[in-house]
Design a protein around this motif. Structure first.
Motif, PDB file in Angstrom:
ATOM      1  N   LEU B 179       0.827  -1.207   0.000  1.00 18.45           N
ATOM      2  CA  LEU B 179       0.000   0.000   0.000  1.00 18.45           C
ATOM      3  C   LEU B 179       0.863   1.260   0.000  1.00 18.45           C
ATOM      4  O   LEU B 179       0.632   2.194  -0.785  1.00 18.45           O
ATOM      5  CB  LEU B 179      -0.901   0.002   1.232  1.00 18.45           C
ATOM      6  N   SER B 180       1.890   1.264   0.859  1.00 22.94           N
ATOM      7  CA  SER B 180       2.682   2.496   0.961  1.00 22.94           C
ATOM      8  C   SER B 180       3.629   2.682  -0.228  1.00 22.94           C
ATOM      9  O   SER B 180       3.842   3.802  -0.678  1.00 22.94           O
ATOM     10  CB  SER B 180       3.443   2.550   2.292  1.00 22.94           C
ATOM     11  N   THR B 181       4.165   1.582  -0.745  1.00 18.87           N
ATOM     12  CA  THR B 181       5.092   1.751  -1.873  1.00 18.87           C
ATOM     13  C   THR B 181       4.363   1.993  -3.188  1.00 18.87           C
ATOM     14  O   THR B 181       4.865   2.681  -4.070  1.00 18.87           O
ATOM     15  CB  THR B 181       6.026   0.541  -2.038  1.00 18.87           C
ATOM     16  N   LEU B 182       3.174   1.428  -3.329  1.00 18.50           N
ATOM     17  CA  LEU B 182       2.482   1.552  -4.613  1.00 18.50           C
ATOM     18  C   LEU B 182       1.472   2.696  -4.637  1.00 18.50           C
ATOM     19  O   LEU B 182       0.776   2.896  -5.620  1.00 18.50           O
ATOM     20  CB  LEU B 182       1.775   0.227  -4.944  1.00 18.50           C
ATOM     21  N   TYR B 183       1.373   3.379  -3.459  1.00 18.22           N
ATOM     22  CA  TYR B 183       0.284   4.351  -3.290  1.00 18.22           C
ATOM     23  C   TYR B 183       0.095   5.283  -4.484  1.00 18.22           C
ATOM     24  O   TYR B 183      -1.010   5.454  -4.985  1.00 18.22           O
ATOM     25  CB  TYR B 183       0.516   5.174  -2.020  1.00 18.22           C
ATOM     26  N   GLU B 184       1.207   5.820  -4.963  1.00 20.99           N
ATOM     27  CA  GLU B 184       1.066   6.808  -6.026  1.00 20.99           C
ATOM     28  C   GLU B 184       1.352   6.221  -7.401  1.00 20.99           C
ATOM     29  O   GLU B 184       1.311   6.912  -8.408  1.00 20.99           O
ATOM     30  CB  GLU B 184       1.989   8.000  -5.751  1.00 20.99           C
ATOM     31  N   VAL B 186      -0.070   3.189  -8.648  1.00 18.11           N
ATOM     32  CA  VAL B 186      -1.096   2.337  -9.261  1.00 18.11           C
ATOM     33  C   VAL B 186      -2.439   3.051  -9.304  1.00 18.11           C
ATOM     34  O   VAL B 186      -2.659   4.059  -8.635  1.00 18.11           O
ATOM     35  CB  VAL B 186      -1.254   0.998  -8.505  1.00 18.11           C
ATOM     36  N   ASP B 187      -3.394   2.460 -10.057  1.00 20.36           N
ATOM     37  CA  ASP B 187      -4.700   3.110 -10.194  1.00 20.36           C
ATOM     38  C   ASP B 187      -5.582   2.830  -8.969  1.00 20.36           C
ATOM     39  O   ASP B 187      -5.261   1.988  -8.121  1.00 20.36           O
ATOM     40  CB  ASP B 187      -5.400   2.645 -11.472  1.00 20.36           C
ATOM     41  N   GLN B 188      -6.662   3.538  -8.917  1.00 19.16           N
ATOM     42  CA  GLN B 188      -7.567   3.471  -7.767  1.00 19.16           C
ATOM     43  C   GLN B 188      -8.082   2.064  -7.480  1.00 19.16           C
ATOM     44  O   GLN B 188      -8.158   1.627  -6.332  1.00 19.16           O
ATOM     45  CB  GLN B 188      -8.770   4.407  -7.993  1.00 19.16           C
ATOM     46  N   SER B 189      -8.416   1.334  -8.544  1.00 18.86           N
ATOM     47  CA  SER B 189      -9.040   0.010  -8.295  1.00 18.86           C
ATOM     48  C   SER B 189      -8.022  -0.972  -7.707  1.00 18.86           C
ATOM     49  O   SER B 189      -8.364  -1.818  -6.891  1.00 18.86           O
ATOM     50  CB  SER B 189      -9.700  -0.527  -9.570  1.00 18.86           C
ATOM     51  N   THR B 190      -6.751  -0.826  -8.117  1.00 16.17           N
ATOM     52  CA  THR B 190      -5.715  -1.683  -7.521  1.00 16.17           C
ATOM     53  C   THR B 190      -5.539  -1.323  -6.046  1.00 16.17           C
ATOM     54  O   THR B 190      -5.421  -2.188  -5.182  1.00 16.17           O
ATOM     55  CB  THR B 190      -4.379  -1.529  -8.263  1.00 16.17           C
ATOM     56  N   LEU B 191      -5.537  -0.004  -5.790  1.00 12.36           N
ATOM     57  CA  LEU B 191      -5.410   0.456  -4.411  1.00 12.36           C
ATOM     58  C   LEU B 191      -6.551  -0.094  -3.551  1.00 12.36           C
ATOM     59  O   LEU B 191      -6.369  -0.575  -2.423  1.00 12.36           O
ATOM     60  CB  LEU B 191      -5.450   1.983  -4.353  1.00 12.36           C
ATOM     61  N   GLN B 192      -7.763  -0.029  -4.113  1.00  7.73           N
ATOM     62  CA  GLN B 192      -8.937  -0.515  -3.380  1.00  7.73           C
ATOM     63  C   GLN B 192      -8.793  -2.004  -3.065  1.00  7.73           C
ATOM     64  O   GLN B 192      -9.127  -2.464  -1.967  1.00  7.73           O
ATOM     65  CB  GLN B 192     -10.210  -0.245  -4.193  1.00  7.73           C
ATOM     66  N   SER B 193      -8.262  -2.764  -4.034  1.00 12.12           N
ATOM     67  CA  SER B 193      -8.056  -4.203  -3.800  1.00 12.12           C
ATOM     68  C   SER B 193      -7.124  -4.428  -2.622  1.00 12.12           C
ATOM     69  O   SER B 193      -7.367  -5.277  -1.762  1.00 12.12           O
ATOM     70  CB  SER B 193      -7.459  -4.875  -5.037  1.00 12.12           C
TER      71      SER B 193
END
Lengths: 119, 373
Positions: B179-184, B186-193
């Motif tokens: 979550l912290s490394t990919l925060y900016e 990846v897209d929103q839906s990946t973040l939501q997953s």
């Protein structure tokens, strides 16, 4: 074994009907008891006298006590009472001679009656 | 009495033995006949043991009373019913024998009908006691097995949960890193997953914590540490944690207390967890469809702290009110959770010397009341 005991109505010193009632009409058993009585208890008065003479009052008491229970089982109710009185007199350290004589008379009568029944 | 019993006959007078032997045999039993107390003791030391003893009291040397004493002082022999035999004149010794544990007595001359009744009564009593003893033994054994099985089950369960927890900590940790490394990046839906993974993990974590808590509580590994605190402050803080969720369902959380502060000596952590469990239950099951209202009321009466949590939801059926505090009990099988929350509350309340009860409100809804000394 038919021994005819169930047909006896009256015989001196023994109430056969009453004895059979107590033994659930087991005539074989009563016959056995009557057959053994003379040898086992026929000399009770003598034995008690001898025990008293030796100072063995426990034995004297036990002989009277045994006779009382056995006499009751064969329907010899007078003998049952008298042997009970003898046992009681021994326990209470009273004079037994007169009672012993009466008891012996009763024994002799029972022995005579048994003699006619058990041949 | 259908089965043939071994009956030991002890009498020093031959004709009495004959009578007892004859009567016992005519009843279909097996007579074992001896003519002295001494012989009787020898027979009693051998096996098989008799099922019943007919014992004359007055015998030379070893008397019937001596034999009775031997029998009643022996762990195995004492269960053998013993009928004493004597003449009426010896009532005193009969009484002494009965006091010493003799089961019955017979007076000479014998009455066959009476003897039969007494023998059968004693044998039936013994048979009954024997089967009762067997049953009790079986019951105790089964109970032990059950306890052992439960213990094994609990140990296994705790082991599995413990291992699961280790993996879960890893999953949550990795999800956090992602979550912290990919925060900016990846897209929103990946973040939501990723957030969904995290949330699901947190849910499992709270279930596991419930299991650990109850298990530790049961083992007495949690000892309450009482300290003075402002109960109202703890209630407000805990309430705040749940307020947002309640508001999302258009609900209302009310905290009722007459005073500004309310001091009481208790284990703050345990108290907080009890309240958390009660409120979590309200959110899961107690929010009504219309105007859901949750009330926490706290007061002190005669030194007892009284906390109630009530809602206007569907309530708890009366017949289940006792069961809801049992471990793993769920009102509806499809309910989420393990059914450990209230079990924990009960154990925690009791560990602090208090208790917790559930009831139904006048207009429906559930009310939980915690009382702490």
């Amino acid at each position: 074994m038919a021994n005819g005991l169930q047909d006896i109505t009256e015989i001196p010193g023994l109430n056969i009907a009453e004895a059979l009632l107590m033994l659930d009409q087991n005539t074989d058993l009563l016959f056995k008891l009557l057959s053994k009585f003379p040898a086992n208890h026929g000399r009770a008065a003598e034995q008690i006298r001898a025990a008293i003479a030796e100072g063995d009052f426990e034995l004297a008491y036990r002989i009277g006590h045994s006779l009382k229970s056995v006499a009751g089982s064969i329907g010899a109710y007078e003998l049952q009472d008298l042997s009970g009185l003898v046992a009681k007199a021994i326990r209470e350290e009273q004079d037994t001679e007169q009672l012993l004589q009466s008891m012996n008379d009763a024994i002799q009568q029972v022995l005579q009656s048994i003699d006619t029944l058990v041949k | 009495m259908e089965k043939s019993a071994r009956i030991l006959i002890v009498d020093d007078t031959e004709l009495n033995r004959d009578i007892l032997e004859g009567l016992v045999a005519s009843l279909g039993h097996q007579p074992m006949v001896v003519d002295s107390g001494k012989e009787a003791l020898m027979i009693l030391d051998k096996t098989p043991k008799p099922d019943l003893i007919l014992l004359d009291i007055l015998m030379p040397e070893v008397s019937g009373f001596d034999v009775l004493k031997y029998v009643k002082n022996d762990e195995e022999l004492r269960r053998i019913p013993t009928i004493m035999i004597s003449i009426v004149d010896e009532m005193k010794s009969i009484v002494r024998c009965i006091e010493y544990g003799a089961d019955d007595f017979m007076v000479k001359p014998f009455n066959a009908i009476l003897l039969k009744a007494r023998i059968n009564a004693c044998l039936e009593k013994k048979e009954h006691e024997d089967s009762e003893k067997k049953f009790n033994f079986w019951l105790a054994e089964s109970y032990q097995k059950l306890q052992k099985a439960e213990q094994i089950r609990d140990e296994m369960f705790n082991m599995i949960v413990h291992d699961m927890n280790n993996s879960l900590v890893m999953i949550l940790g990795e999800a956090d890193i992602l979550l912290s490394t990919l925060y900016e990046k990846v897209d929103q839906s990946t973040l939501q997953s990723l957030k969904n993974i995290n949330n699901a993990g947190e849910q499992i974590k709270s279930l596991i914590r419930g299991i650990f808590d109850v298990s530790q509580m049961e083992k007495g590994q949690i000892v309450p540490k009482k300290e003075q605190c402002d109960v109202l402050k703890v209630v407000r803080e805990t309430g705040e944690q749940f307020e947002a969720t309640i508001k999302r369902s258009d609900g209302l959380l009310r905290i009722i207390c007459e005073a500004e502060t309310l001091h009481h000596e208790l284990d703050v952590a345990l108290f907080r967890r009890i309240l958390q469990n009660l409120l979590a239950n309200v959110i899961k099951y107690g929010l009504s469809a219309e105007n859901p209202t949750v009330e926490i009321s706290v007061k002190k009466q005669e030194g007892i702290l009284r906390l109630t949590v009530s809602d206007n939801g569907p309530g708890i059926p009366d017949d289940q009110m006792d069961k809801i505090f049992h471990k793993y009990y769920k009102i509806k099988p499809e309910n989420r959770g393990l059914g450990l929350g209230l079990a924990f509350c009960k154990l925690a309340a009791e560990s602090m010397g208090g208790r917790i009860t559930g009831s139904s409100g006048e207009n429906g809804g559930a009310i939980f009341t915690l009382l702490l000394p």
